[in-house]
Design an enzyme around this catalytic site. Structure first.
Site, mmCIF file in Angstrom:
data_model
loop_
_atom_site.group_PDB
_atom_site.id
_atom_site.type_symbol
_atom_site.label_atom_id
_atom_site.label_comp_id
_atom_site.label_asym_id
_atom_site.label_seq_id
_atom_site.Cartn_x
_atom_site.Cartn_y
_atom_site.Cartn_z
ATOM 1 N N CYS A 114 44.180 46.830 45.960
ATOM 2 C CA CYS A 114 44.734 46.493 45.003
ATOM 3 C C CYS A 114 45.790 47.749 44.600
ATOM 4 C CB CYS A 114 43.856 46.336 43.721
ATOM 5 S SG CYS A 114 44.836 45.977 42.191
ATOM 6 N N LEU A 115 47.091 46.943 44.413
ATOM 7 C CA LEU A 115 48.292 47.894 44.042
ATOM 8 C C LEU A 115 47.777 48.830 42.673
ATOM 9 C CD1 LEU A 115 51.293 45.784 44.535
ATOM 10 C CD2 LEU A 115 50.292 47.386 46.031
ATOM 11 N N GLY B 245 50.595 40.794 46.548
ATOM 12 C CA GLY B 245 50.332 39.828 45.609
ATOM 13 C C GLY B 245 50.384 41.083 44.234
ATOM 14 N N GLN C 243 49.598 43.686 35.628
ATOM 15 C CA GLN C 243 49.965 45.100 36.553
ATOM 16 C C GLN C 243 51.001 45.588 36.013
ATOM 17 O OE1 GLN C 243 48.456 43.163 40.371
ATOM 18 N NE2 GLN C 243 47.934 45.266 40.639
ATOM 19 N N HIS D 146 42.652 38.893 38.143
ATOM 20 C CA HIS D 146 43.450 40.060 37.352
ATOM 21 C C HIS D 146 43.820 39.330 36.030
ATOM 22 C CE1 HIS D 146 44.649 43.762 39.394
ATOM 23 N NE2 HIS D 146 44.713 42.984 40.562
ATOM 24 N N HIS E 230 41.908 36.994 43.861
ATOM 25 C CA HIS E 230 42.081 38.551 43.070
ATOM 26 C C HIS E 230 43.208 38.317 42.129
ATOM 27 C CE1 HIS E 230 42.926 43.053 44.202
ATOM 28 N NE2 HIS E 230 43.868 42.698 43.352
ATOM 29 N N GLU E 231 44.230 37.725 42.272
ATOM 30 C CA GLU E 231 45.391 37.606 41.296
ATOM 31 C C GLU E 231 44.654 36.839 39.926
ATOM 32 O OE1 GLU E 231 47.462 39.501 41.645
ATOM 33 O OE2 GLU E 231 47.264 39.826 43.748
HETATM 34 NI NI NI Z 1 45.311 43.831 42.423
#
Ligand code: NI
Length: 168
Positions: A88-89, A46, A51, A134, A130-131
């Site tokens: 999370c990235l 995701g 991000q 963000h 989660h997205e």
């Molecule tokens: Ni994330």
């Protein structure tokens, strides 16, 4: 298509509420087209536009080979509870156990501006929440009582699936 740089947790762009998309034009399509290889390269399942430092309500999720592009997404229904590992990235190398709704229904637009609804459970429901977090300037670490709850992904590898370890 180009791979863009993914910002990490200390970048203020991750704490902004992103703006609604109003034109479904070539620049939106370029953003979405770049986000896919960026997410795959990370690798992750995701990715939200902020991000990659673009503060717009745009996110993508790819689970079990199914790609979902979300523009202006909103949770319209949620039920139940699930507790699982989450990464999370933008917080590379770490995971923590996070409580999320078990099932969600999300209303969003596609890249052409057409409205649709999507239902998710398990990891897909987690990724949707989660997205959308963000896009509202929220990170999963905000749900933890202490950053001591973060576990290095290598220490949790017996319990964490490859997809979760990849981050969302
Ligand atoms: Ni994330």
């Amino acid at each position: 298509m180009a791979i863009r740089r993914i910002v990490t947790a200390e970048d203020p762009v991750l704490r902004e509420r992103t703006k609604k998309v109003s034109s479904f034009d070539a620049s939106l399509h370029r953003l979405l087209d770049d986000m896919l290889p960026t997410m795959r390269d990370a690798p992750g399942v995701g990715l939200a536009a902020n991000q990659v430092a673009v503060p717009l309500q745009v996110a993508i999720i790819e689970i079990d080979g199914k790609l979902t592009e979300l523009v202006n997404p909103q949770i319209v229904k949620s039920s139940g509870e699930q507790v699982d590992w989450e990464g999370c990235l933008s917080i590379p190398g770490y995971v923590a156990e996070v409580t999320r709704a078990a099932k969600v229904t999300v209303k969003a637009r596609d890249r052409h501006g057409k409205e649709f609804r999507v239902k998710g459970e398990e990891l897909f429901a987690r990724a949707l929440q989660h997205e959308i977090d963000h896009l509202n300037g929220r990170l999963y670490i905000d749900y933890l009582d202490s950053l001591d709850e973060l576990v290095h992904v290598r220490e949790a590898e017996d319990e964490v699936t490859e997809e979760t370890a990849a981050g969302i």
